[in-house]
Design a protein around this motif. Structure first.
Motif, PDB file in Angstrom:
ATOM      1  N   GLN A  14       3.304   6.136  -7.241  1.00 19.61           N
ATOM      2  CA  GLN A  14       2.416   6.962  -8.058  1.00 19.61           C
ATOM      3  C   GLN A  14       2.611   8.456  -7.809  1.00 19.61           C
ATOM      4  O   GLN A  14       2.232   9.266  -8.641  1.00 19.61           O
ATOM      5  CB  GLN A  14       0.953   6.557  -7.815  1.00 19.61           C
ATOM      6  N   SER A  15       3.219   8.801  -6.681  1.00 18.73           N
ATOM      7  CA  SER A  15       3.437  10.216  -6.374  1.00 18.73           C
ATOM      8  C   SER A  15       4.743  10.759  -6.955  1.00 18.73           C
ATOM      9  O   SER A  15       4.986  11.959  -6.868  1.00 18.73           O
ATOM     10  CB  SER A  15       3.411  10.436  -4.854  1.00 18.73           C
ATOM     11  N   HIS A  45       0.832  -1.206   0.000  1.00 21.05           N
ATOM     12  CA  HIS A  45       0.000   0.000   0.000  1.00 21.05           C
ATOM     13  C   HIS A  45       0.871   1.262   0.000  1.00 21.05           C
ATOM     14  O   HIS A  45       0.685   2.169  -0.816  1.00 21.05           O
ATOM     15  CB  HIS A  45      -0.942  -0.013   1.206  1.00 21.05           C
ATOM     16  N   ARG A  46       1.835   1.309   0.922  1.00 19.06           N
ATOM     17  CA  ARG A  46       2.716   2.477   1.005  1.00 19.06           C
ATOM     18  C   ARG A  46       3.569   2.611  -0.254  1.00 19.06           C
ATOM     19  O   ARG A  46       3.793   3.717  -0.746  1.00 19.06           O
ATOM     20  CB  ARG A  46       3.613   2.375   2.240  1.00 19.06           C
ATOM     21  N   LEU A  77       1.481   4.061  -3.238  1.00 17.96           N
ATOM     22  CA  LEU A  77       1.269   5.508  -3.058  1.00 17.96           C
ATOM     23  C   LEU A  77       2.552   6.278  -3.388  1.00 17.96           C
ATOM     24  O   LEU A  77       2.522   7.304  -4.078  1.00 17.96           O
ATOM     25  CB  LEU A  77       0.822   5.809  -1.627  1.00 17.96           C
TER      26      LEU A  77
END
Length: 171
Positions: free
Chosen positions: A169-170, A162-163, A166
């Motif tokens: 994608q950032s 999950h981390r 994120l």
């Protein structure tokens, strides 16, 4: 299956590349990209002695007629094996040496999650260290129980993924 976790081996990228060459030959023009994924792709990370390879193809259905060629390389053909849209192959039986996870280029969800975890661990050594320590502890606790080993990693891996996605994608 015995669970053996070992220190990073600098020969793993060469072992990946050797197998990737054979996979490139089989997939031919269908191949879009091929990636070394999993713990053996992260320098310094403790890992099971299994090279994970992720080819990305134009059309996943085009892989199915190639099964005999993968078998000739020593792979067991496993189909989707729990992940819709994947073609999974494993080599080495109980002493597995390689795993192939083939995805179609349109399956960005699965492609990105594998690349994100790899790249995140490469860029975040503290997370890689924590993951490696967990794997070592679990291998000592469950030396002949791969299911318990995997269950023991599950919550950590889900949070990590999950981390990582994120973060990926950032960027």
């Amino acid at each position: 299956m015995n669970v053996i976790v070992t220190a990073y081996n600098p020969n793993w990228p060469a072992l990946y590349e050797q197998e990737a060459q054979a996979i490139r030959q089989i997939l031919g023009k269908e191949l879009i990209a091929i990636h070394h994924i999993g713990s053996t792709s992260v320098p310094g990370l403790f890992a099971k002695l299994i090279i994970d390879i992720m080819p990305v193809v134009a059309h996943i259905e085009a892989v199915d007629p190639l099964s005999a060629q993968f078998e000739a390389l020593g792979y067991e053909v496993m189909g989707e094996f729990g992940i819709p849209g994947r073609r999974y192959f494993r080599k080495g039986g109980d002493n597995r040496t390689h795993q192939i996870h083939i995805f179609e280029q349109t399956n960005q969800h699965d492609i990105i999650r594998h690349l994100a975890v790899r790249d995140f661990l490469r860029c975040h050594p503290q997370d890689a260290k924590a993951y490696g320590e967990l794997k070592q502890q679990l291998a000592l606790r469950f030396p002949q129980d791969i299911e318990s080993y995997c269950d023991g990693k599950d919550a950590f891996v889900k949070d990590l993924e999950h981390r990582a996605v994120l973060w990926y994608q950032s960027r």
